[in-house]
Design a protein around this motif. Structure first.
Motif, short mmCIF file in Angstrom:
data_model
loop_
_atom_site.label_atom_id
_atom_site.label_comp_id
_atom_site.label_asym_id
_atom_site.label_seq_id
_atom_site.Cartn_x
_atom_site.Cartn_y
_atom_site.Cartn_z
N SER A 1 77.92 5.17 34.75
CA SER A 1 76.68 4.61 35.26
C SER A 1 75.93 3.86 34.15
O SER A 1 76.15 4.09 32.96
N TYR A 2 75.04 2.95 34.56
CA TYR A 2 74.24 2.17 33.63
C TYR A 2 73.49 3.13 32.69
O TYR A 2 72.95 4.15 33.12
N GLY A 3 73.50 2.81 31.40
CA GLY A 3 72.78 3.60 30.42
C GLY A 3 73.58 4.73 29.80
O GLY A 3 73.11 5.35 28.84
N THR A 4 74.76 5.01 30.32
CA THR A 4 75.59 6.08 29.77
C THR A 4 75.91 5.77 28.31
O THR A 4 76.24 4.64 27.97
N GLU A 5 75.78 6.77 27.44
CA GLU A 5 76.13 6.62 26.03
C GLU A 5 77.30 7.52 25.69
O GLU A 5 77.40 8.64 26.20
N VAL A 6 78.19 7.03 24.83
CA VAL A 6 79.38 7.76 24.40
C VAL A 6 79.56 7.55 22.91
O VAL A 6 79.45 6.43 22.42
N GLU A 7 79.84 8.63 22.18
CA GLU A 7 80.16 8.52 20.76
C GLU A 7 81.65 8.24 20.63
O GLU A 7 82.47 8.96 21.19
N VAL A 8 82.00 7.16 19.94
CA VAL A 8 83.40 6.74 19.79
C VAL A 8 83.72 6.56 18.31
O VAL A 8 82.83 6.33 17.49
N LEU A 9 85.00 6.63 17.98
CA LEU A 9 85.44 6.39 16.61
C LEU A 9 85.25 4.92 16.25
O LEU A 9 85.25 4.06 17.13
N LEU A 10 85.13 4.64 14.97
CA LEU A 10 84.94 3.26 14.51
C LEU A 10 86.08 2.34 14.95
O LEU A 10 85.86 1.17 15.22
N ALA A 11 87.29 2.87 15.07
CA ALA A 11 88.45 2.06 15.46
C ALA A 11 88.55 1.86 16.97
O ALA A 11 89.43 1.15 17.43
N SER A 12 87.65 2.44 17.73
CA SER A 12 87.74 2.36 19.18
C SER A 12 87.40 0.96 19.69
O SER A 12 86.49 0.31 19.18
N PRO A 13 88.12 0.52 20.72
CA PRO A 13 87.70 -0.72 21.37
C PRO A 13 86.37 -0.48 22.11
O PRO A 13 86.07 0.65 22.49
#
Length: 189
Positions: free
Chosen positions: A84-96
């Protein structure tokens, strides 16, 4: 006799040490058989939002998936399609970074990304300098290590807006004037 004992001791350490290393870390990698099963095309196509799958480090990452963790020779990827709009996810630096997502802040060895798909006209978001700018968004202001972007999708014809010189010019917009650190763009179609 001493050489024979030394060879036996050396061989036993090669066999024992890897199994201890796995126990010490407290988490085992998925077996190769499981990783192959998890990474199957059918599993990827049928995955629901939020589902996570282990894949090889060399595996391409499907559209709408991000890398959330790495362990040994495996990446843990998560499906963010349907977020949904506004969802935040922590991703690795190498992530697309999926289409319609922006980088909003750095956190230890990772980035926090936010879904801006579905944002209403005029919505502004502060993003990192390295963040992708989604289609139909423009850069309107800069702060020390960030830019403010604005959604101009849905703007009525004739709308004019002042944007930064480095801002993309969306399809259907023209540059009316340009000078200094900014330019004025107008929607014509």
């Amino acid at each position: 006799m001493f050489k024979k004992a030394l060879i036996i001791l050396s061989l036993s350490s090669v066999v024992v040490v890897p199994s201890l290393a796995t126990q010490v870390q407290g988490a085992a990698l998925p077996t190769q058989e499981k990783a192959t099963t998890y990474a199957s095309n059918k599993k990827i196509r049928n995955a629901t939002y939020g589902e996570e799958i282990w894949v090889s480090l060399t595996s391409p990452i499907p559209a709408g998936w991000v890398i959330v963790r790495t362990l040994g020779t495996q990446n843990l990827i998560r499906n963010v399609n349907g977020a949904s709009y506004g969802t935040e996810v922590e991703v690795l630096l190498a992530s697309p970074i999926p289409i319609g997502w922006v980088m909003v802040r750095a956190f230890r060895g990772s980035n926090v990304i936010r879904n801006v798909n579905g944002a209403s006209y005029g919505t502004e978001v502060e993003v990192m300098l390295a963040s992708p700018i989604p289609k139909g968004w423009v850069m309107v202001r800069a702060f020390g290590g960030s830019n403010v972007i604005r959604n101009v999708n849905g703007a009525p014809n004739g709308t004019q807006i002042e944007v930064m010189q480095a801002s993309p010019v969306p399809e259907g917009w023209i540059i009316v004037s340009s000078g200094g650190n900014s330019k004025v763009i107008r929607k014509v179609g």
